[in-house]
Design a protein around this motif. Structure first.
Motif, PDB file in Angstrom:
ATOM      1  N   ARG A 197       0.812  -1.216   0.000  1.00 51.20           N
ATOM      2  CA  ARG A 197       0.000   0.000   0.000  1.00 51.20           C
ATOM      3  C   ARG A 197       0.849   1.272   0.000  1.00 51.20           C
ATOM      4  O   ARG A 197       0.522   2.243  -0.701  1.00 51.20           O
ATOM      5  CB  ARG A 197      -0.915  -0.016   1.226  1.00 51.20           C
ATOM      6  N   HIS A 198       1.924   1.280   0.761  1.00 50.79           N
ATOM      7  CA  HIS A 198       2.710   2.503   0.918  1.00 50.79           C
ATOM      8  C   HIS A 198       3.946   2.533   0.020  1.00 50.79           C
ATOM      9  O   HIS A 198       4.763   3.445   0.149  1.00 50.79           O
ATOM     10  CB  HIS A 198       3.126   2.673   2.382  1.00 50.79           C
ATOM     11  N   ASP A 199       4.083   1.555  -0.890  1.00 54.17           N
ATOM     12  CA  ASP A 199       5.185   1.602  -1.848  1.00 54.17           C
ATOM     13  C   ASP A 199       4.834   2.533  -2.999  1.00 54.17           C
ATOM     14  O   ASP A 199       3.659   2.701  -3.358  1.00 54.17           O
ATOM     15  CB  ASP A 199       5.475   0.207  -2.396  1.00 54.17           C
ATOM     16  N   THR A 200       5.852   3.132  -3.591  1.00 58.00           N
ATOM     17  CA  THR A 200       5.621   4.024  -4.723  1.00 58.00           C
ATOM     18  C   THR A 200       5.352   3.210  -5.992  1.00 58.00           C
ATOM     19  O   THR A 200       5.588   2.005  -6.050  1.00 58.00           O
ATOM     20  CB  THR A 200       6.830   4.944  -4.938  1.00 58.00           C
ATOM     21  N   PHE A 201       4.866   3.910  -7.020  1.00 51.04           N
ATOM     22  CA  PHE A 201       4.561   3.268  -8.286  1.00 51.04           C
ATOM     23  C   PHE A 201       5.789   3.129  -9.192  1.00 51.04           C
ATOM     24  O   PHE A 201       5.636   2.784 -10.366  1.00 51.04           O
ATOM     25  CB  PHE A 201       3.484   4.070  -9.042  1.00 51.04           C
ATOM     26  N   ARG A 202       6.975   3.383  -8.668  1.00 43.38           N
ATOM     27  CA  ARG A 202       8.153   3.379  -9.529  1.00 43.38           C
ATOM     28  C   ARG A 202       8.378   2.000 -10.163  1.00 43.38           C
ATOM     29  O   ARG A 202       8.605   1.875 -11.374  1.00 43.38           O
ATOM     30  CB  ARG A 202       9.381   3.805  -8.728  1.00 43.38           C
ATOM     31  N   TYR A 203       8.311   0.942  -9.364  1.00 41.57           N
ATOM     32  CA  TYR A 203       8.517  -0.399  -9.898  1.00 41.57           C
ATOM     33  C   TYR A 203       7.391  -0.770 -10.862  1.00 41.57           C
ATOM     34  O   TYR A 203       7.622  -1.414 -11.884  1.00 41.57           O
ATOM     35  CB  TYR A 203       8.591  -1.408  -8.751  1.00 41.57           C
ATOM     36  N   LEU A 204       6.149  -0.368 -10.554  1.00 42.78           N
ATOM     37  CA  LEU A 204       5.025  -0.646 -11.448  1.00 42.78           C
ATOM     38  C   LEU A 204       5.226   0.047 -12.790  1.00 42.78           C
ATOM     39  O   LEU A 204       4.925  -0.532 -13.844  1.00 42.78           O
ATOM     40  CB  LEU A 204       3.723  -0.207 -10.790  1.00 42.78           C
ATOM     41  N   PHE A 205       5.710   1.290 -12.777  1.00 41.78           N
ATOM     42  CA  PHE A 205       5.946   2.010 -14.021  1.00 41.78           C
ATOM     43  C   PHE A 205       6.986   1.288 -14.877  1.00 41.78           C
ATOM     44  O   PHE A 205       6.825   1.165 -16.093  1.00 41.78           O
ATOM     45  CB  PHE A 205       6.411   3.433 -13.718  1.00 41.78           C
ATOM     46  N   GLU A 206       8.045   0.792 -14.244  1.00 40.90           N
ATOM     47  CA  GLU A 206       9.097   0.110 -15.000  1.00 40.90           C
ATOM     48  C   GLU A 206       8.579  -1.189 -15.611  1.00 40.90           C
ATOM     49  O   GLU A 206       8.846  -1.486 -16.778  1.00 40.90           O
ATOM     50  CB  GLU A 206      10.294  -0.153 -14.084  1.00 40.90           C
ATOM     51  N   GLU A 207       7.835  -1.970 -14.823  1.00 46.92           N
ATOM     52  CA  GLU A 207       7.280  -3.217 -15.346  1.00 46.92           C
ATOM     53  C   GLU A 207       6.256  -2.938 -16.443  1.00 46.92           C
ATOM     54  O   GLU A 207       6.196  -3.652 -17.457  1.00 46.92           O
ATOM     55  CB  GLU A 207       6.622  -4.007 -14.206  1.00 46.92           C
ATOM     56  N   LEU A 208       5.445  -1.918 -16.265  1.00 43.12           N
ATOM     57  CA  LEU A 208       4.429  -1.586 -17.261  1.00 43.12           C
ATOM     58  C   LEU A 208       5.070  -1.125 -18.561  1.00 43.12           C
ATOM     59  O   LEU A 208       4.594  -1.450 -19.662  1.00 43.12           O
ATOM     60  CB  LEU A 208       3.503  -0.503 -16.710  1.00 43.12           C
ATOM     61  N   ALA A 209       6.143  -0.364 -18.480  1.00 43.02           N
ATOM     62  CA  ALA A 209       6.838   0.086 -19.682  1.00 43.02           C
ATOM     63  C   ALA A 209       7.429  -1.089 -20.450  1.00 43.02           C
ATOM     64  O   ALA A 209       7.394  -1.127 -21.684  1.00 43.02           O
ATOM     65  CB  ALA A 209       7.918   1.087 -19.314  1.00 43.02           C
ATOM     66  N   ASP A 210       7.959  -2.078 -19.719  1.00 46.86           N
ATOM     67  CA  ASP A 210       8.484  -3.269 -20.398  1.00 46.86           C
ATOM     68  C   ASP A 210       7.380  -4.048 -21.090  1.00 46.86           C
ATOM     69  O   ASP A 210       7.557  -4.544 -22.215  1.00 46.86           O
ATOM     70  CB  ASP A 210       9.211  -4.165 -19.391  1.00 46.86           C
ATOM     71  N   MET A 211       6.218  -4.199 -20.435  1.00 49.20           N
ATOM     72  CA  MET A 211       5.116  -4.947 -21.045  1.00 49.20           C
ATOM     73  C   MET A 211       4.556  -4.233 -22.266  1.00 49.20           C
ATOM     74  O   MET A 211       4.175  -4.875 -23.254  1.00 49.20           O
ATOM     75  CB  MET A 211       4.005  -5.163 -20.019  1.00 49.20           C
ATOM     76  N   ALA A 212       4.495  -2.896 -22.212  1.00 51.56           N
ATOM     77  CA  ALA A 212       3.943  -2.131 -23.326  1.00 51.56           C
ATOM     78  C   ALA A 212       4.986  -1.797 -24.387  1.00 51.56           C
ATOM     79  O   ALA A 212       4.638  -1.202 -25.417  1.00 51.56           O
ATOM     80  CB  ALA A 212       3.307  -0.847 -22.812  1.00 51.56           C
TER      81      ALA A 212
END
Length: 309
Positions: free
Chosen positions: A129-144
């Motif tokens: 919950r309190h983690d930033t979206f930085r890792y999500l952004f990196e994974e999402l950029a790789d998938m897209a």
């Protein structure tokens, strides 16, 4: 034999000098005073200097240690135990602090509107919950297959940044985000800015719903109050605002909505297509065309669905 006295004089001279050398006197420490005399002396000095005796340190008790109630009377012991029980019961759990620790983030990918071959993919991410979206952004950029700098993630139409957190978005257990590249984001925003003035002009030029039938004309002559409704449907991207009277029929409101949305040609008014006309839905109930909108007990600014498009 004549030199004997001289030899004797030379042998005794150094010894005489050693005996004549002065020696320091040894210092003997004074006898140690009894402890009660030292305490009396310290008390006299403090009294003379008006120095308060040092305060004994307060006992330290950690919050987690239960208080000892054995020395209290039964009534005070009961009160102390009740206070301790309430303190333990009111400790915040992770759920009370904003939700569960792990949340599910669903990201919908939006391709460019002009790209007919683009697919609307959906990806699920699990994060704290309190983690930033930085890792999500990196994974999402790789998938897209896009660069992170060219990635745009939004929530409820507002752009997000990698420094945000699910807790900051008030996401409980699951949340939904939208993502696209920078080119798509700029194109969609430009289209919305161009359509907004056209929709406002169309709404201003379109006749008001209360003029669609004789009942609305009669309501206007009697000076009924007006209310502003916000209409939305699956066929329109933006909401349409209409000002109506309580005596305006739901069918007249639907006709005005279709005209403001530019959909009148798809639903011509004829007896054969009367059953296929869209309808208003309020709180999950479909409104009949001949029903007055005042019967729905709506307030100014309420949202109304147009279904059947």
């Amino acid at each position: 034999m004549e030199n004997t006295p001289n030899v004797s004089r030379n042998d005794t001279s150094p010894r005489k000098r050693k005996r004549d050398r002065s020696r320091s006197e040894s210092i003997t420490p004074p006898p140690q005073l009894p402890i009660h005399q030292l305490n009396n002396a310290r008390a006299l000095v403090r009294q003379a200097l008006a120095v308060a005796p040092p305060r004994a340190p307060s006992p330290i008790q950690t919050p987690d240690e239960p208080a000892d109630t054995s020395d209290l009377n039964p009534e005070l012991a009961r009160i102390a135990e009740e206070v301790r029980r309430r303190a333990v019961a009111t400790k915040n759990t992770p759920e009370q602090g904003g939700g569960p620790e792990l949340v599910i983030i669903k990201v919908r990918w939006q391709p460019h509107p002009l790209n007919t071959a683009g697919t609307k993919d959906v990806w699920n991410f699990k994060m704290k919950r309190h983690d930033t979206f930085r890792y999500l952004f990196e994974e999402l950029a790789d998938m897209a297959a896009v660069l992170v700098d060219h990635l745009v993630v939004s929530h409820d139409g507002k752009r997000l940044f990698a420094s945000g957190t699910p807790h900051g978005l008030r996401i409980w257990a699951e949340g939904e985000l939208e993502a696209c590249d920078q080119t798509t984001w700029d194109y969609v925003r430009a289209q919305r800015h161009q359509q907004a003035p056209m929709a406002a002009q169309s709404s201003n030029n379109s006749p008001s719903p209360e003029r669609e039938s004789d009942a609305e004309s009669e309501a206007e002559s009697t000076g009924g109050d007006k209310i502003k409704l916000v209409l939305r449907s699956a066929a329109t991207e933006d909401n349409i605002n209409l000002t109506v009277r309580p005596t305006t029929t739901c069918g007249a409101i639907v006709k005005a909505f279709l005209k403001a949305a530019g959909l009148s040609d798809r639903y011509p008014v004829s007896p054969r297509t009367a059953q296929a006309m869209p309808q208003l839905m309020v709180d999950g109930d479909k409104m009949a065309d001949d029903m007055e909108i005042g019967e729905a007990d709506l307030d100014d600014g309420d949202l109304v669905e147009v279904v059947g498009l």
